[in-house]
Each structure stands twice: as structure tokens, then as C-alpha cells.
Write an enzyme that holds these catalytic residues in place. Sequence first.
Site, mmCIF file in Angstrom:
data_model
loop_
_atom_site.group_PDB
_atom_site.id
_atom_site.type_symbol
_atom_site.label_atom_id
_atom_site.label_comp_id
_atom_site.label_asym_id
_atom_site.label_seq_id
_atom_site.Cartn_x
_atom_site.Cartn_y
_atom_site.Cartn_z
ATOM 1 N N LYS A 114 -0.612 -4.096 -3.259
ATOM 2 C CA LYS A 114 -1.904 -3.464 -2.992
ATOM 3 C C LYS A 114 -1.878 -2.047 -3.573
ATOM 4 O O LYS A 114 -1.390 -1.119 -2.959
ATOM 5 C CB LYS A 114 -2.229 -3.408 -1.504
ATOM 6 N N ASP B 42 11.072 4.921 -9.791
ATOM 7 C CA ASP B 42 10.817 5.528 -11.101
ATOM 8 C C ASP B 42 11.662 6.766 -11.338
ATOM 9 O O ASP B 42 12.044 7.063 -12.476
ATOM 10 C CB ASP B 42 9.336 5.871 -11.236
ATOM 11 N N SER C 191 0.815 -1.208 0.000
ATOM 12 C CA SER C 191 0.000 0.000 0.000
ATOM 13 C C SER C 191 0.851 1.261 0.000
ATOM 14 O O SER C 191 1.579 1.519 -0.944
ATOM 15 C CB SER C 191 -0.944 -0.056 1.210
#
Length: 447
Positions: free
Chosen positions: A319, A305, A294
Site C-alpha cells: 500500500k 534503501d 502503508s
Amino acid sequence: MKNIRKYLPPLAVLGALTLVPAATSSFAAADTTNYQELEKFMSVYERVKANYVDKVDDKTLIKGAIDGMLSSLDPHSSYVEASDFDQLKTTTDGNYGGLGLTVSIEDGAVKVIAPTEDTPAWRAGVKAGDYITHINGELVYGLSLDEAVSKMRGEPGTPIKLTIVRPGRDKPLDLTMNRERIEVRAVKWEIRDGIGYININTFSGNVADQTKAALVAIDKATGGHPLGYVVDLRSNPGGLLDQAVDVSDAFLEGGEIVSQRGREKDDIERYYARPGDLAHGLPVVVLVDAGTASASEIVAGALQDHRRALIMGEKSFGKGSVQTVVQTGPDAALRLTTARYYTPSGRSVQAGGIDPDIAVPQLTDPDYKDRRVVREADLRRHLLAQSKVEDKLLEGDDTPDPRFSAKADELEKKGIKDFQLYYALNTLKRLAAPAAVASAAPQKKSR
């Protein structure tokens, strides 16, 4: 595991009905279908109420219908009342009486997602992937998630016995422990060989402020010259979205952190970093495992990224959905999945998780080869990464790198108790400049 946006004021609009003329025949057809389905529901409802072997009150039947409706959607949507509502509120605050476990239900069985560090369950030896079959000798198979959790929670100091089935073990384990007031120390830090180590256990409350304070303290403790940082997100079940955004922001100079996208194409909300990298551009390693879920996956995905951190360990839980909590009464709330979140590059974490840049198994865990972990993709009715995407496209490779062939007892003899952390620290030392390593060598652990 709850990536929760706290929208708790009652929504009066839910009780308002507005009648408008049907604009097209398709709307009329849709209304006809809806009425037919409602008539089907009422027919069953009246039959149960009139003929069931025992009398059943309306509240029980309606609550059961709501639970059934939400459980048909995904594992994270639910409706809670009374004591369950109190548990929902205390969980988001990180302060409750219990064991410190994140669990799920699959086919009626209680599965452990991850124990929280420094809690009764963690100290007793409960591990991710364990199945809880009995609580105080009572079979818990077939209970709902809220029912199972309520049995594990209780007054601090009261004893509890869990019967555990662990894949790879021939016999069940009986683990006895005392419930405690779970006041999770969300952020802990120390200096290890000139490297700042920050362990973030959850994303409740003011975790972002604590993380920023840890960065400042590490900077001060190292005289402004740490070699880099290890951010430990292992077994972190997540929490509040805004805290994940702010923690990511502490390591970034700018750019998108995460976006959440709802049902409609234009229902997109984006979150961005502000100028100011509190880690001063120094190397960062983020540790993740199957219990990293999460909100913690938002942090790992954003730093990965932006090439701001090296992600190391095992594939995360996966999740990637957002739950909105709406208070529907004085002691009731609807927890509904309303969006998926995406990393800056447009990847959906849902069911796929974050793949580490360097896969490092936890060799100091003697059960790591045989113990089956649980991820989002293992849960029944889990959401796909996006509409019309098949699960097979999300499957990752958990095969350990053949270079890691050491055994747990061999590492123990060398004094290595946490191989993943050991590997992360050594990696940062190799990334740091030789002169910096030499100047930091005499430093000892300061906290």
C-alpha cells in the site's frame, strides 16, 4: 489500513464558486462534456426518485452517488458520516471497541489483511487471508467495508461469532470471542540473547516516541552493548505518515526517508532524517510479511534503501498511497487518495510491496503453504505503482527458499514457536563480533 494525514478543519473553499471566462476553445469543449455528464446523472437521479418501487429520500440517493463515485477510484477513498466518522477518528487514535482486525472487501467478500497482536481476533486464531462469511450467523457478503466493520465493532465485553472460510481447509470455522476495548500497545520491547527486540504493531499516536524510548531502554538494559536490533513490523497495518518518518529517523544519520508525489510533476513533498542514530550503527534486521502495510512499508523501504537494515521475511502488502482526510461537516469526512509515496531510491511501493533481502517463510505456521494471503495488488481497482505502469511489472516471486524445508512439528519439538524471529536472531548473532557474542551470552530476557 490507513496512511492518514490528519487535515480535519473544514475547507470552506469547497463551497465557493468562481466564474472565469473560458481561456481557450478546449476549455469550452471540456465544460460542454462536463455539463452533458451532469445532465446524464440528473436524468437518472430524477428517474429513480420518481419511479423506484419505494420512496427514497434525497440524502440516501446523494450518499449512494458519492459512495459509487469514490469506489470507482481505488479501495482506500471513501466518504463517511455519523458513526462511520467516529470509527475513522478512533481508528487513527488506536483506541476503539472491537476485534483488532484489518480487513478489505473484494467482490463483495470480507477478506482479512491481518489481525493485530494481543487482540480478540488474534487470540481466537483469525489469520491473514481468511474470508469472513458470517457475523453472528448473518451473511455479510455484499456489504460495504464500513458496514462490515461496524458489525464487528461494538461495546467491549459483548460476544461475537465469526464464520471463517480458510483456503486449504475443507470446512468453515466458527470462532467465538468477546469484543474488547482495543487500546493497541503499539511498541513492545525485550532483550533476547543480547539482542534488542522491538515489536511495533501500528503507527498511531506517539509510536515514534515509544520506539525511541525502547531504544534507550535496551541500551541501558544491555549496559550499552546490545548485539543489534530486530524491528518486528509483521502484521502492522500502518497508520500516520509522520510517525513512520520519525521511527525511520531514529535509525538513520541523514538522507531522504520518503517522498510523496501527487498528480502534478512539481507536487512532491520530501521527508529527511536528522543527525543522530539511536541504534549507534549496530546491525538491524526488520521483519516483514504480507500484513506489513502503508506506514510500516515506509520504514522498511527507507532502512533497506539506505542499507541500514536487512529486510527479512515475506513480501509486504504494497500500500503505497497517501490518504488525506478532510472534514466536510460536523460528522462527515472525505478520505481521498491524493498521492503515492516513494522510497529514497525512487521505488514506488504501491501494489508491488517491499521485497525482503532474505525471504524467510513462517515455518511454524502449519497453514503457511496453503493459506492465501491478500495484498494490495489483489484488491479491485488498486492504483498502479505510477501512471501507465502495468501490473505485470510489479509482480514479485513468493517462492520460498528451498533451504527452508523443516516442518512445523519438528520446530515445535525444538521449542521454536516463531521461525522468522528465530532466524532473524541467529542472523544478528552471526553479524555481531565474536567477542560481543561471548560477552552477551549469559544475558537473559529482561522484559
